[in-house]
Scaffold this motif. Sequence first.
Motif, mmCIF file in Angstrom:
data_model
loop_
_atom_site.group_PDB
_atom_site.id
_atom_site.type_symbol
_atom_site.label_atom_id
_atom_site.label_comp_id
_atom_site.label_asym_id
_atom_site.label_seq_id
_atom_site.Cartn_x
_atom_site.Cartn_y
_atom_site.Cartn_z
ATOM 1 N N ARG A 34 0.864 -5.095 3.962
ATOM 2 C CA ARG A 34 2.067 -5.001 3.382
ATOM 3 C C ARG A 34 1.847 -4.222 2.088
ATOM 4 O O ARG A 34 2.538 -3.574 1.650
ATOM 5 C CB ARG A 34 2.804 -6.148 3.317
ATOM 6 C CG ARG A 34 3.458 -6.364 4.733
ATOM 7 C CD ARG A 34 4.379 -7.486 4.582
ATOM 8 N NE ARG A 34 4.752 -7.668 5.811
ATOM 9 C CZ ARG A 34 5.843 -6.963 6.703
ATOM 10 N NH1 ARG A 34 6.224 -6.031 6.082
ATOM 11 N NH2 ARG A 34 5.922 -7.535 7.827
ATOM 12 N N ARG A 35 0.871 -4.873 1.102
ATOM 13 C CA ARG A 35 1.030 -4.354 -0.149
ATOM 14 C C ARG A 35 0.532 -2.652 -0.341
ATOM 15 O O ARG A 35 1.067 -2.373 -1.075
ATOM 16 C CB ARG A 35 0.323 -5.099 -1.220
ATOM 17 C CG ARG A 35 0.732 -5.884 -2.287
ATOM 18 C CD ARG A 35 -0.357 -6.488 -3.046
ATOM 19 N NE ARG A 35 -1.447 -5.810 -3.022
ATOM 20 C CZ ARG A 35 -2.572 -6.664 -3.123
ATOM 21 N NH1 ARG A 35 -2.483 -7.903 -3.406
ATOM 22 N NH2 ARG A 35 -3.928 -5.884 -2.860
ATOM 23 N N HIS A 36 -0.356 -2.569 0.660
ATOM 24 C CA HIS A 36 -0.782 -1.292 0.766
ATOM 25 C C HIS A 36 0.127 -0.196 1.328
ATOM 26 O O HIS A 36 -0.025 1.066 1.121
ATOM 27 C CB HIS A 36 -2.352 -1.027 1.424
ATOM 28 C CG HIS A 36 -3.496 -1.278 0.566
ATOM 29 N ND1 HIS A 36 -4.433 -0.481 0.284
ATOM 30 C CD2 HIS A 36 -3.586 -2.634 0.116
ATOM 31 C CE1 HIS A 36 -5.019 -1.234 -0.742
ATOM 32 N NE2 HIS A 36 -4.774 -2.399 -0.700
ATOM 33 N N GLY A 37 1.126 -0.684 2.008
ATOM 34 C CA GLY A 37 2.459 0.018 2.487
ATOM 35 C C GLY A 37 1.864 0.552 3.852
ATOM 36 O O GLY A 37 2.327 1.677 4.116
#
Lengths: 492, 310
Positions: free
Chosen positions: A48-51
Motif C-alpha cells: 500500500r505504501r508503495h502504491g
Amino acid sequence: MAIKAFDEMNSGTDGSVRVPYRGVADWLARTSPERVAATRAEVDLFYRRHGITFGAYGAAEGAETTIPFDIIPRVIAWDEWQFLHKGLSQRVRALNAFLSDAYGQREICRAGIIPEEQILMNGEFVAMAQGLQLPGGVHAHIAGIDLVRVGEKDFYVLEDNVRTPSGVSYVLENREVMMRLAPELFAAKSVLPVADYSEELLATLRSVSFSDGHEPNVVLLTPGHYNSAYFEHAFLADEMGIELVKGSDLFVDESRVFMRTPRGPQRVDVIYRRVDDAFLDPLAMRPDSFLGVAGLLGALRAGRVNIVNALGNGVADDKSTYTYVPEMVRFYLGEEPILQNVPTWRCDRADDYKYVLEHLSEIVVKEIHGSGGKGMLVGPTSSKAEIEEFRTLLKARPDNYIAQPTLSLSTCPTFVNQGVAPRHVDLRPFVLSGKKITIVPGGLTRVALKEGSLVVNSSQGGGTKDTWVLAPDPSDPPHSNGEVSAPRTEGS
Amino acid sequence: MLSSTAKNLYWMGRYLQRAKSTARLIEATQRMALQSRGEEAAGVAAIFGMEDEFRQSQAQGKRLASLIDFLVLDEHNPSSIVNSISAARRNAREERNNITVDVWESLNSLWLELSARLRGNRANLDRGALIESVKKQAVMIFGAAQVTLLRDEANNFLQLGAFLERADNTGRILDVKFHLLRPDGDPGAEGLDYFAWSELLACIGAVRTYRRIYRSSLHPKKVAELMMLRRDVPRSVHHCLWMVDLNMRELAEAYGTRGEADRLAGELHARLRYARIDQVFDIGLAKFLGELRGDIGTLSNEIGRQFLLD
C-alpha cells in the motif's frame, strides 16, 4: 469429481518433499506462526505504501486494492526451467512467424493447415496492418504464455497472450518484497535474479526501431491512471527511464510522431503501447477514442514509428486459434512442439459440440475472446442451474466457445487463515522478442486463494507468489551442457 | 520531459504548498480566537477570497468551527486541505516515474493517513491532529524532494509551483490581515494588539524569526518588512520570488530560450529586492500588494503559456 492434484512441494516419491522445495520446507518448519503472521501484515503495508495497487474492474472509480501476495515462494528446478525455456522460445517464434504470415501471404492457409476465415473473419483482424514489413518481422515482442502443471513432467500451455500482457511488475516487486521480508530463505538456495527484466525490455524495444540512423526514442503509452494496470505502466517506464505518455502527449505531423515537451516537440521512434488496438488511432479505429493519437497508423504505415506489440495480434491468441499453434510450430519451424496444448474441443465442429453438450458437468467451457476468468464455465464446480444457464448461452452461439477437460492444476503450499494449505497455481513467463529472444527466469505465479478453486485471475480473488528458478546445485550431477549460469537468450 | 509532466509537478508543488499554508493559517487563527474576543471567521474567509463561497456552502453561519471544516474537509471547496492533498497525490501518482520513491511514499502516506482519519465519525475527528500531520508531513515531502530529486527540469517545475503558491499566500495573508488590523493603512505603533500581530507572524511561522532579526517589540512596519522584503526569511514574498526567478533562469539555460515569463519573473524579483519598506508605505501597502498579487497571477499564466502546460 475430486482429482488428486500434483503438489509441487509434497508430491515427491513416497510423499516426500520434492528436492527443489527442501529449502522452503525447512523454513516453514523452523518459522513460528507468529513470525509468519507478522510478516504477512508487513507485506500488505509495504504494497500500500508503495502504491502497488490494482484497480479491479467494476470497483468504484479510483478504488485501489492490492493483489494478495503469498510469502511462500513457488520453486522451479533448473532442469525444469531449461525445458520450459526451450518450449517457450519455440512457441513464441512460431507465433511470430504466424503473425507475419497472417498479415502477409498467408502461406499457412494455402498449405491447407489453417482456413483463411480463421484469420480474416476474426474480430481481432486489423486490415490496415496487412503487408506491413515490421523490423525483424516481430509482431509479438512481449508475450505472456500461461502454463499449468499437472504432474512431475507434465506442463501444458493454457493460453498465449500476445496483445498487451500484464503482470510483470509483480514479478519484480514480489522478489523485492521477498528479499526484504525473508532474507534467510535466500541463504539456503541460489535463486536466479529477475531484476534485469527492464533492461532486457528496453533493449528489445530499441532493437525494433525503424530508424537506424539515430538513438531511438522509446515511450510507453498508457490509457492513464484509471487503468487497472497503471501502476505497472509507471513502474516499467520508471525502470527503463523512458517517458510515460498518454495520447494527449503525442501528436503526428507529416507521418512522424512527436511528444510535447516544454522545450518543444521531440521525435518518437518506438511506442510500447498498453492501449488496446481499437483505441490507438481515432482516425483509423474507434473515432470516439480519447486514448490514442490521430494519425498514428499512418505514421506506422510510413515506417516512421513502430508500435509494440504490433496491431492485430489478437488473431494469434484467441482460444480458437490456440488449437492450431502446434501445427504452426511444425509448419514454420519444422520442429515438434516441446510444450503441449491442452486438448481442446471446438464447438464450431459438430462432433466436438455434441461431446461438449453431453459432458458440460465435467469440462471447462470458455468464450473464444473471453479473458480475466469471465465468460467461462468450470463444470465440476458449478451448480446444475449454472450449467443449464451456460448451456443456453452455448446453444445460442456454439462457434463462440471452446471446451477443455478440467485440468487438475498443480498446488503449492500457501498461507491461508487456517495455516498452510495447498492451493492451485499457474505460471505466466514473459518472453521478449526483438533481435533475439529473452526470457527472465520464472514469471508470474498466480494462486487461487479459495480452497479447491481453479480460477487464479486477480480480478476473481487470485493472489501472486514470488517465483524462483533455482541455479543448478554444484553438488548435483553435472548437466549435459555443464553450464552454471542460466542461458537467458538465444538467437531467433 | 513531457509538458504534461511539467504541469503535474508544477501543480503538485502548488497544491502541497497550499495545504501547508492553509494548515498553518488555521492554526494561527485558532490560537488567535482563543486569546481575543474577535470574530475571526470573516477575516480568514477573506484571506482565501472565499467570503461568497463560504456563505453559500452548507456551512451556514459564520462560526469559526464551521469555517475550519470548510477549509479542512469540505469536498466542495477545491482548495480545502483534504482536496489539495488529494490533488497533489493525483499529480504525483501520474508522475510516479518522475519522482523518487521517497517523495512518493511520504506524500502517499499522508494521503493514506488523511483517508483513514476521514473514514471515522466526523464528530470525533481530531482536527488539530489532522492539521498537525499535514504541517509535519508537508515538510517531510518537501524535504524528501530537496534531498532526493534529481536537479533537473522536473525539479524546477515542482519548485516553481511551490514558491509561486507560497509567494501568493504570504502576500495575501499580509494584505488582508494588515488591513483588518490597521484599516487606515497607517503603520504607526500606538495601541497595538500584541496577540493579533504575533499571530500574523505565526501564519508564516516567523514569530521567533522576528525576534532574532529585529530584537525589538512588534512593530507593524517591521512585520510587513519581514513578510515581504526580507530575502533571508524563507516564507517572505521576496525569498519566494527570488527562488521563482532562479528556477526560471535554470530552465532558460536548459532550453536555450526566454519569454515573457522570464522577463516578468526577473522584474518581480528585482521589484522586491530593491524596494524599501518606507517607500512601500508611501505608495500605500494595499496598493503595492494589490499590484504585486496581480503580477504574480500574470506570471503564473505566462508560465503556463510558455511551457505549454495548459
